[in-house]
Design an enzyme around this catalytic site. Structure first.
Site, PDB file in Angstrom:
ATOM      1  N   TYR A 147       0.847  -1.204   0.000  1.00  0.00           N
ATOM      2  CA  TYR A 147       0.000   0.000   0.000  1.00  0.00           C
ATOM      3  C   TYR A 147       0.884   1.256   0.000  1.00  0.00           C
ATOM      4  O   TYR A 147       1.684   1.446   0.925  1.00  0.00           O
ATOM      5  CB  TYR A 147      -0.895  -0.077   1.242  1.00  0.00           C
ATOM      6  N   ASP A 232      -1.938  -5.902   9.314  1.00  0.00           N
ATOM      7  CA  ASP A 232      -2.962  -4.896   9.049  1.00  0.00           C
ATOM      8  C   ASP A 232      -4.135  -5.630   8.383  1.00  0.00           C
ATOM      9  O   ASP A 232      -4.047  -6.048   7.232  1.00  0.00           O
ATOM     10  CB  ASP A 232      -2.358  -3.813   8.136  1.00  0.00           C
ATOM     11  N   ILE A 234      -7.274  -4.563   7.829  1.00  0.00           N
ATOM     12  CA  ILE A 234      -8.321  -3.570   7.546  1.00  0.00           C
ATOM     13  C   ILE A 234      -9.338  -4.088   6.525  1.00  0.00           C
ATOM     14  O   ILE A 234     -10.473  -3.640   6.489  1.00  0.00           O
ATOM     15  CB  ILE A 234      -7.660  -2.243   7.078  1.00  0.00           C
ATOM     16  N   LYS A 271     -12.879   0.341   5.490  1.00  0.00           N
ATOM     17  CA  LYS A 271     -13.113  -0.473   4.290  1.00  0.00           C
ATOM     18  C   LYS A 271     -14.342  -1.360   4.448  1.00  0.00           C
ATOM     19  O   LYS A 271     -15.232  -1.371   3.610  1.00  0.00           O
ATOM     20  CB  LYS A 271     -11.891  -1.349   3.998  1.00  0.00           C
TER      21      LYS A 271
HETATM   22  C1  LIG Z   1      -3.697  -1.553   4.067  1.00  0.00           C
HETATM   23  C2  LIG Z   1      -4.218  -0.228   4.521  1.00  0.00           C
HETATM   24  N1  LIG Z   1      -3.915   0.192   5.754  1.00  0.00           N
HETATM   25  C3  LIG Z   1      -4.347   1.380   6.205  1.00  0.00           C
HETATM   26  C4  LIG Z   1      -5.123   2.206   5.416  1.00  0.00           C
HETATM   27  C5  LIG Z   1      -5.618   3.524   5.992  1.00  0.00           C
HETATM   28  O1  LIG Z   1      -6.912   3.365   6.460  1.00  0.00           O
HETATM   29  P1  LIG Z   1      -7.697   4.407   7.386  1.00  0.00           P
HETATM   30  O2  LIG Z   1      -8.644   5.147   6.508  1.00  0.00           O
HETATM   31  O3  LIG Z   1      -8.433   3.570   8.388  1.00  0.00           O
HETATM   32  O4  LIG Z   1      -6.690   5.284   8.030  1.00  0.00           O
HETATM   33  C6  LIG Z   1      -5.481   1.806   4.136  1.00  0.00           C
HETATM   34  C7  LIG Z   1      -6.291   2.660   3.269  1.00  0.00           C
HETATM   35  O5  LIG Z   1      -6.361   2.511   2.065  1.00  0.00           O
HETATM   36  C8  LIG Z   1      -5.013   0.552   3.678  1.00  0.00           C
HETATM   37  O6  LIG Z   1      -5.327   0.100   2.460  1.00  0.00           O
END
Ligand SMILES: Cc1ncc(COP(=O)(O)O)c(C=O)c1O
Length: 468
Positions: A147, A232, A234, A271
């Site tokens: 990312y 992570d 998410i 997400k």
């Molecule tokens: C892998 C990953 N981590 C963290 C984030 C950041 O997310 P947040 O909006 O919760 O700060 C993203 C956003 O695209 C992401 O894809």
């Protein structure tokens, strides 16, 4: 003479925001597609946003007006919320979030709310973990592609370095023991103290879930080296196809304290629930020292009391969260199928994926030259001629030119069809051999000319400016 009004940190270029990933967003902002008012505009396919299930949340809000209206059982709790300032968070919200995290992992693991630290999104959670676990002169190993926001989130303010674990298309970008060891040795050669490995599971940008074998390899590796593992997760609720998502929390079952105290999970509602504007994230760790330190640091990025209250009500409605999650997965699967099928008709393949809000698309055959310059050229054509903002693999530190991340959940099905048609027309008409677009985006001088600004290259050379 130029005045030096900014601090070294603010002026330093290690924030990564000059990457083509962010430049593409800027180009989109200048000329955004709209089916009625700007049908020739750029379609934003570089933003991993989930807009597919807003109607479900909106219906819930309509049926439950109390929480958004500062009310409990019809009575105002405005004053209570306005004054609430316990930086450890609102207990009912932490409980509801912990239960939801357990549900997303098939209730195979129980999450204790005492081990949760609330943060303003996963961005803040990841940076907080860096501040807790590492510092300047130290590094985290990250599998590529990764990312693009991590260059900002992990490195910029902390001074921590990222050393890429080079993964390749030859094994579908899987993480191997050899690749981990190679990255570790490369970091050592640069005198960087390796403090841990950070993965995204499901992966951004691959859209794949980490296999049980990879998780076991990672856990063995961090134990052998005496370092940390950050997972992570998410995108954990976006797993729409088989194989199913396996959290590192599940992979740890049966392993001892030597493993569990070095593993930390990052989560957010940006997400799975499509709420990036609400800034709701968390760190989950069984390491009390990490939880204590991160809780103190969380003062710099708390979630508002109103948001915590609203979401404690929404997440504790388990009937709703189950229905939402199932329906959202179904819609993601359909949308993913639409993109994969459309790409196939245009003669473009992508990595087989089962999660996320994007596909990892193989456009190597469309490159004029199989180099990162060739990739940038194709990307410029995509943005300016085809009108699609997609993210080049180099912005994700992929070390093979020709891969692009293409998002599918931040637009309507009709807009996705327009995007697919544009791509097919471009390919069919052989427009890739046309003269270059008028205004190519230029990378700043101090970033890597190949568009691959990795911290430590294979030959062990440091390739970025030192953090300020
Ligand atoms: C892998 C990953 N981590 C963290 C984030 C950041 O997310 P947040 O909006 O919760 O700060 C993203 C956003 O695209 C992401 O894809």
């Amino acid at each position: 003479m130029r005045e030096n009004l900014l601090s070294k940190k603010a002026a330093c270029n290690s924030h990564g925001q000059d990457s083509s990933y962010f430049l593409g967003w800027q180009e989109y902002e200048k000329n955004p597609y709209d089916p009625i008012t700007n049908p020739k505009g750029i379609i934003q396919m570089g933003l991993a946003e989930n807009q597919l299930s807003f109607d479900l949340i909106e219906s819930w809000l309509e049926a439950h007006p109390n929480p958004a209206g500062f009310k409990r059982d019809g009575a105002s709790i405005f004053r209570e919320l306005a004054l609430f300032q316990d930086y450890r968070g609102f207990p009912p919200f932490k409980k509801a979030l912990a239960n939801y995290m357990g549900y997303l992992r098939g209730n195979k693991v129980r999450f204790e709310s005492n081990n949760l630290v609330l943060t303003a999104g996963a961005t803040s959670a990841n940076e907080t973990l860096m501040f807790c676990l590492a510092g300047p002169g130290e590094a985290f190993l990250l599998p590529t592609p990764y990312y693009p926001g991590f260059d900002r989130d992990l490195k910029w303010r902390t001074g921590v370095e990222i050393v890429p674990i080079q993964c390749s298309s030859s094994n579908d970008f899987k993480i191997t023991k050899a690749a981990l060891e190679e990255a570790y040795q490369r970091a050592k050669k640069c005198n960087l103290g390796v403090k841990g490995v950070l993965i995204t599971n499901p992966s951004n940008p691959l859209g794949t879930t980490t296999t049980r074998e990879e998780l076991d390899t990672l856990l063995d590796f961090v134990v052998a080296k005496g370092i940390h593992l950050i997972s992570d997760e998410i995108y954990s609720g976006t797993n729409f196809g088989s194989p199913g998502f396996i959290s590192v929390a599940e992979a740890m079952i049966g392993r001892d304290h030597n493993v569990s105290h070095r593993v930390h999970i990052v989560y957010s509602l940006s997400k799975d629930l499509g709420l990036p504007g609400f800034r709701v994230g968390a760190i989950y760790s069984k390491n009390n020292s990490v939880v204590d330190a991160a809780t103190k640091m969380s003062s710099f990025g708390l979630i508002s009391s109103h948001t915590q209250y609203l979401l404690s009500e929404l997440l504790s409605d388990e009937q709703f969260t189950r229905k939402y999650t199932e329906e959202n997965r179904k819609r993601l699967k359909e949308r993913h199928g639409q993109l994969v099928e459309g790409l196939r008709n245009a003669g473009v393949g992508c990595l087989r994926s089962n999660a996320g809000l994007y596909c990892w698309v193989d456009m190597r055959h469309l490159l004029e030259s199989k180099t990162f310059e060739g990739e940038m050229k194709l990307w410029n054509k995509m943005v300016y001629e085809v009108g699609l903002n997609i993210s080049p693999g180099s912005s994700c530190h992929c070390n093979e030119p020709g891969w692009f991340r293409v998002c599918f959940a931040n637009m309507s099905a009709d807009t996705l069809n327009v995007a697919i048609r544009r791509l097919k027309t471009f390919i069919d008409s052989g427009r890739r051999s046309r003269p270059p677009a008028p205004a190519y985006l230029v990378r700043k001088k101090d970033s890597h000319p190949s568009g691959k600004p990795t911290v430590v290259s294979r030959n062990g050379r440091l390739e970025i400016c030192a953090s300020g």
